[in-house]
Design a protein around this motif. Structure first.
Motif, PDB file in Angstrom:
ATOM      1  N   LEU A 159      48.284  45.121  47.416  1.00 51.78           N
ATOM      2  CA  LEU A 159      48.558  43.696  47.281  1.00 51.78           C
ATOM      3  C   LEU A 159      47.916  43.180  46.003  1.00 51.78           C
ATOM      4  N   ALA A 160      48.551  42.183  45.407  1.00 46.90           N
ATOM      5  CA  ALA A 160      48.101  41.708  44.103  1.00 46.90           C
ATOM      6  C   ALA A 160      48.011  40.185  44.069  1.00 46.90           C
ATOM      7  N   ARG A 164      48.979  33.079  38.047  1.00 47.27           N
ATOM      8  CA  ARG A 164      49.210  31.644  38.248  1.00 47.27           C
ATOM      9  C   ARG A 164      48.646  31.154  39.580  1.00 47.27           C
ATOM     10  N   THR A 165      48.151  32.060  40.407  1.00 46.33           N
ATOM     11  CA  THR A 165      47.629  31.684  41.718  1.00 46.33           C
ATOM     12  C   THR A 165      46.181  31.246  41.599  1.00 46.33           C
ATOM     13  N   ARG A 166      45.898  30.048  42.106  1.00 46.83           N
ATOM     14  CA  ARG A 166      44.546  29.509  41.994  1.00 46.83           C
ATOM     15  C   ARG A 166      43.682  29.868  43.198  1.00 46.83           C
ATOM     16  N   THR A 167      44.297  30.247  44.299  1.00 46.88           N
ATOM     17  CA  THR A 167      43.546  30.596  45.497  1.00 46.88           C
ATOM     18  C   THR A 167      43.422  32.111  45.591  1.00 46.88           C
ATOM     19  N   GLY A 168      42.952  32.590  46.731  1.00 46.80           N
ATOM     20  CA  GLY A 168      42.823  34.033  46.944  1.00 46.80           C
ATOM     21  C   GLY A 168      44.083  34.659  47.491  1.00 46.80           C
ATOM     22  N   PHE A 169      45.213  33.991  47.335  1.00 44.87           N
ATOM     23  CA  PHE A 169      46.493  34.453  47.880  1.00 44.87           C
ATOM     24  C   PHE A 169      46.931  35.747  47.192  1.00 44.87           C
ATOM     25  N   HIS A 170      47.227  36.769  47.997  1.00 45.11           N
ATOM     26  CA  HIS A 170      47.729  38.049  47.507  1.00 45.11           C
ATOM     27  C   HIS A 170      49.102  38.329  48.100  1.00 45.11           C
ATOM     28  N   SER A 171      49.940  39.028  47.359  1.00 42.10           N
ATOM     29  CA  SER A 171      51.271  39.347  47.864  1.00 42.10           C
ATOM     30  C   SER A 171      51.749  40.671  47.280  1.00 42.10           C
ATOM     31  N   ILE A 236      49.559  39.893  36.521  1.00 44.60           N
ATOM     32  CA  ILE A 236      48.724  40.266  37.669  1.00 44.60           C
ATOM     33  C   ILE A 236      47.250  40.185  37.284  1.00 44.60           C
ATOM     34  N   GLU A 237      46.534  39.304  37.964  1.00 48.07           N
ATOM     35  CA  GLU A 237      45.109  39.131  37.689  1.00 48.07           C
ATOM     36  C   GLU A 237      44.277  40.237  38.322  1.00 48.07           C
ATOM     37  N   GLU A 238      44.627  40.587  39.551  1.00 46.38           N
ATOM     38  CA  GLU A 238      43.910  41.666  40.229  1.00 46.38           C
ATOM     39  C   GLU A 238      44.825  42.317  41.246  1.00 46.38           C
ATOM     40  N   ALA A 239      44.585  43.584  41.534  1.00 47.51           N
ATOM     41  CA  ALA A 239      45.356  44.331  42.519  1.00 47.51           C
ATOM     42  C   ALA A 239      44.428  45.330  43.185  1.00 47.51           C
TER      43      ALA A 239
END
Length: 271
Positions: A159-160, A164-171, A236-239
């Motif tokens: 999951l990554a 652009r996501t400001r929260t800890g939301f991963h998908s 992708i900021e993190e995965a």
């Protein structure tokens, strides 16, 4: 046969039973949990510049979409809400009309003029299309095919977090299919570009219409093959690999194919 007069509605020819979705600045005008309005409630706000578009007809009721250039919230005691918020808080049957209406208005507004000669276009006589009277070119509402993939390694899920996501939301990982590619090729390329690993055993699961702004999401599973995770930092900021019992905040299965892919994987391992 449906005619252009039914696809492109005369604002003065509304029906009492019509259900109208009103959009302004990429948001939907709502009143409480009501996403649509009756024709009588908004007739005084319509002019010839407002061209309602037919979304669908169900049980002889027309569902229409109309865009207002000005905020009319104060005029009819309503509020503007983003489609994303509506998706999270509304059942899918209601959101389907709201999402499709947004896609049709986006298409209509971007094809008011011919992309070849610049002439004003006009509604097709029989189809949902805009026609250039000079070039005779027809412009139909289109969708953009995308792939979305859940990569797994045994029980682990990749999951990554998007930049652009400001929260800890991963998908799941996702991307547009490029010219000349098959969806499976797009899956392999997107995974390699975004996180630097190779995948195999790519298999299609299901699709979903996604009006942000106008995509068809093709959902896949893929197995990890080789490589180390290296997020591109552009998209992708993190995965990371996650075990089923330790998942971060992610998409719900009730609203997105990404959430369904995750749920299916969890069910496979008894979670």
């Amino acid at each position: 046969m449906t005619t252009s007069t039914e696809f492109f509605i005369d604002p003065q020819q509304g029906l009492k039973e019509d259900r109208v979705f009103i959009y302004h600045d990429k948001q939907l005008l709502v009143r409480g949990k009501n996403l649509y309005w009756s024709n009588s409630e908004i007739q005084h706000l319509l002019s010839n510049s407002h061209r309602p578009l037919l979304i669908d007809i169900q049980n002889r009721i027309r569902y229409l979409a109309v865009q207002f250039e000005k905020d009319v919230c104060d005029s009819i005691d309503a509020e503007l809400v983003s489609l994303w918020k509506i998706l999270l808080e509304t059942d899918n049957s209601q959101f389907r009309f709201a999402g499709l209406g947004s896609q049709l208005l986006n298409w209509y507004n971007s094809h008011r003029f011919c992309g070849t000669c610049g002439s004003p276009t006009q509604p097709h006589e029989l189809e949902r299309a805009m026609v250039c009277p000079s070039c005779q070119l027809s412009f139909y509402a289109r969708i953009n095919p995308c792939v979305i993939v859940l990569v797994t390694r045994g029980q682990e899920l990749l999951l990554a977090k998007h930049t652009r996501t400001r929260t800890g939301f991963h998908s799941c990982l996702a991307g547009f299919i490029e010219v000349g590619e098959t969806p499976e090729q797009a899956v392999a390329r997107e995974v390699k570009e975004e996180v630097g690993i190779e995948v195999e055993n790519i298999r299609y699961i299901k699709s979903q219409s996604w009006p942000f702004p106008s995509q068809l999401m093709l959902g896949f599973f893929a197995d990890y093959k080789a490589g180390d995770l290296r997020p591109d930092r552009k998209e992708i900021e993190e995965a990371a690999w996650f075990l089923p019992g330790d998942l971060p905040l992610g998409p719900a299965a009730s609203i997105s194919v990404a959430g369904e892919l995750i749920a299916l994987h969890l069910q496979r391992f008894g979670f």
